[in-house]
Scaffold this active site. Structure first.
Site, mmCIF file in Angstrom:
data_model
loop_
_atom_site.group_PDB
_atom_site.id
_atom_site.type_symbol
_atom_site.label_atom_id
_atom_site.label_comp_id
_atom_site.label_asym_id
_atom_site.label_seq_id
_atom_site.Cartn_x
_atom_site.Cartn_y
_atom_site.Cartn_z
ATOM 1 N N LYS A 199 22.636 31.143 22.048
ATOM 2 C CA LYS A 199 22.754 32.377 22.817
ATOM 3 C C LYS A 199 23.472 33.399 21.945
ATOM 4 C CE LYS A 199 24.568 34.394 27.030
ATOM 5 N NZ LYS A 199 25.175 34.136 28.340
ATOM 6 N N LYS A 252 18.111 32.521 23.398
ATOM 7 C CA LYS A 252 18.266 33.725 24.219
ATOM 8 C C LYS A 252 18.950 34.817 23.418
ATOM 9 C CE LYS A 252 20.885 35.203 28.181
ATOM 10 N NZ LYS A 252 21.856 34.864 29.174
HETATM 11 C C1 PBG Z 1 26.246 35.148 31.568
HETATM 12 C C2 PBG Z 1 24.810 35.435 31.355
HETATM 13 C C3 PBG Z 1 24.294 36.583 30.764
HETATM 14 C C4 PBG Z 1 22.909 36.502 30.874
HETATM 15 C C5 PBG Z 1 22.597 35.280 31.497
HETATM 16 N N1 PBG Z 1 23.792 34.619 31.777
HETATM 17 C C6 PBG Z 1 24.975 37.780 30.225
HETATM 18 C C7 PBG Z 1 25.984 37.649 29.185
HETATM 19 O O1 PBG Z 1 26.146 36.619 28.525
HETATM 20 O O2 PBG Z 1 26.706 38.621 29.010
HETATM 21 C C8 PBG Z 1 21.964 37.559 30.407
HETATM 22 C C9 PBG Z 1 20.622 37.567 31.012
HETATM 23 C C10 PBG Z 1 19.875 38.828 30.850
HETATM 24 O O3 PBG Z 1 20.294 39.772 30.143
HETATM 25 O O4 PBG Z 1 18.787 38.928 31.449
HETATM 26 N N2 PBG Z 1 26.785 33.984 31.165
#
Ligand code: PBG
Length: 327
Positions: A199, A252
């Site tokens: 991520k 992601k």
């Molecule tokens: C939080 C989380 C995020 C997303 C999914 N879970 C945001 C972040 O890490 O700040 C992002 C998903 C998206 O942008 O569609 N743990």
């Protein structure tokens, strides 16, 4: 009379729709899609300002949305809660409240749609008044092991409520192993872990944070989410999560990281998922609403690319539209 003397003419494989179908290597199917949905503890559905076309659902609204999704053949949803400001705290205790929004919602879904796979996000950002995925100490540092101690309670709380898959998205070190041990020692050996392994610290999450009102109050997420410049490190994160017991791993965002996705999917033996995140959604949505690109063509192409790169499951806010188009 042909002027070139060619043995190979690749265009022969594209000469008709029937032949193109026979030659197609990748097929996007509704069964591969995971539908991320936003929920809140209110009576009314609300449209999300930062993500036009998306909704923060009330429980009734959500159940209706799910019945339509199931009808279309969508098999899995991922729940994201917008938590009331006064329930947020520095220690994020609401994240493992058995009567909180997520557990209540899971139970209601399972009552009406027992077959639907319910995936929950394990991270503290919707519950933490600091807006970080982990606990923050007074100096602003995001604490690792102290956070993991909370995440395992959160995962257990989701499992007790009936979640099928818990998905840690926090990027703390060691959390997959800790969650696996906690689930197993509580007889939840059948609950799967889908780890957000690779991520990235991404600008593409902005609209999502608007949807949950979960922007970090200070600093950024770069000490725990990955540097967009790194690909080898993604493989390292994935390998660690698999050793710790991840059943599936995730990359992601998806579109800007197809190389990472392809590399991981050729190098690991577990299924790989990818998340077409809010910023990717919004770019397509805004350009197509302006009439600058063809929404359906670009959505299908972007998701086909993600599938082709190696994702067996794809989270996308377009899940319902795609399911309709594929009918
Ligand atoms: C939080 C989380 C995020 C997303 C999914 N879970 C945001 C972040 O890490 O700040 C992002 C998903 C998206 O942008 O569609 N743990």
């Amino acid at each position: 009379m042909s002027t070139q003397n060619l043995n190979a003419r690749p265009r022969r494989n594209r000469k008709s729709s029937v032949i193109r179908n026979l030659c197609r290597e990748t097929r996007l199917v509704t069964e591969s899609l995971i539908y991320p949905v936003f929920i809140h503890d209110k009576e009314k559905d609300e449209s999300i300002e930062s993500m036009p076309g998306c909704t923060r659902w009330s429980l009734n609204g959500l159940l209706h949305e799910i019945s339509e999704s199931c009808e279309l053949g969508i098999g899995a949803i991922a729940l994201f809660p917008a938590i009331d400001g006064n329930l947020k705290s520095p220690d994020a205790e609401e994240s493992f409240n058995d009567n909180g929004l997520i557990p209540k919602t899971i139970r209601a879904i399972k009552d009406s749609f027992p077959e639907l796979a319910v995936i929950t996000d394990v991270a503290l950002d919707p519950y933490n008044s600091d807006g970080h995925d982990g606990l923050v100490d007074p100096s602003g540092k995001v604490l690792n092991d102290e956070t993991v101690a909370i995440l395992i309670q959160q995962a257990l709380c989701h499992a007790r409520a009936g979640a099928d898959i818990v998905a840690p998205s926090d990027m703390m070190d060691g959390r997959v192993g800790a969650i696996r041990r906690e689930l197993d020692s509580n007889d939840f050996t059948d609950i799967s872990i889908l780890s957000y392994s690779a991520k990235y610290a991404s600008g593409y999450y902005g609209p999502f944070r608007g949807a949950l009102n979960s922007e970090p109050k200070s600093g950024d997420k770069k000490t725990y989410q990955m540097d967009p410049a790194n690909a080898k490190e993604a493989l390292r994160e994935v390998m660690l999560d698999i050793e710790e017991g991840a059943d599936m791993v995730m990359v992601k965002p998806a579109g800007p990281y197809l190389d990472v996705l392809a590399n991981i999917s050729t190098n690991v033996k577990v299924p790989v998922a990818a998340y077409q995140v809010s910023g990717e959604y919004l770019m397509i949505e805004s350009a197509s609403t302006a009439g600058w690109i063809d929404r359906k063509a670009v959505v299908m192409e972007s998701l086909t690319g993600i599938h082709r790169a190696g994702a067996s499951a794809i989270l996308t806010y377009y899940a319902k539209s795609v399911a309709e188009w594929l009918k």
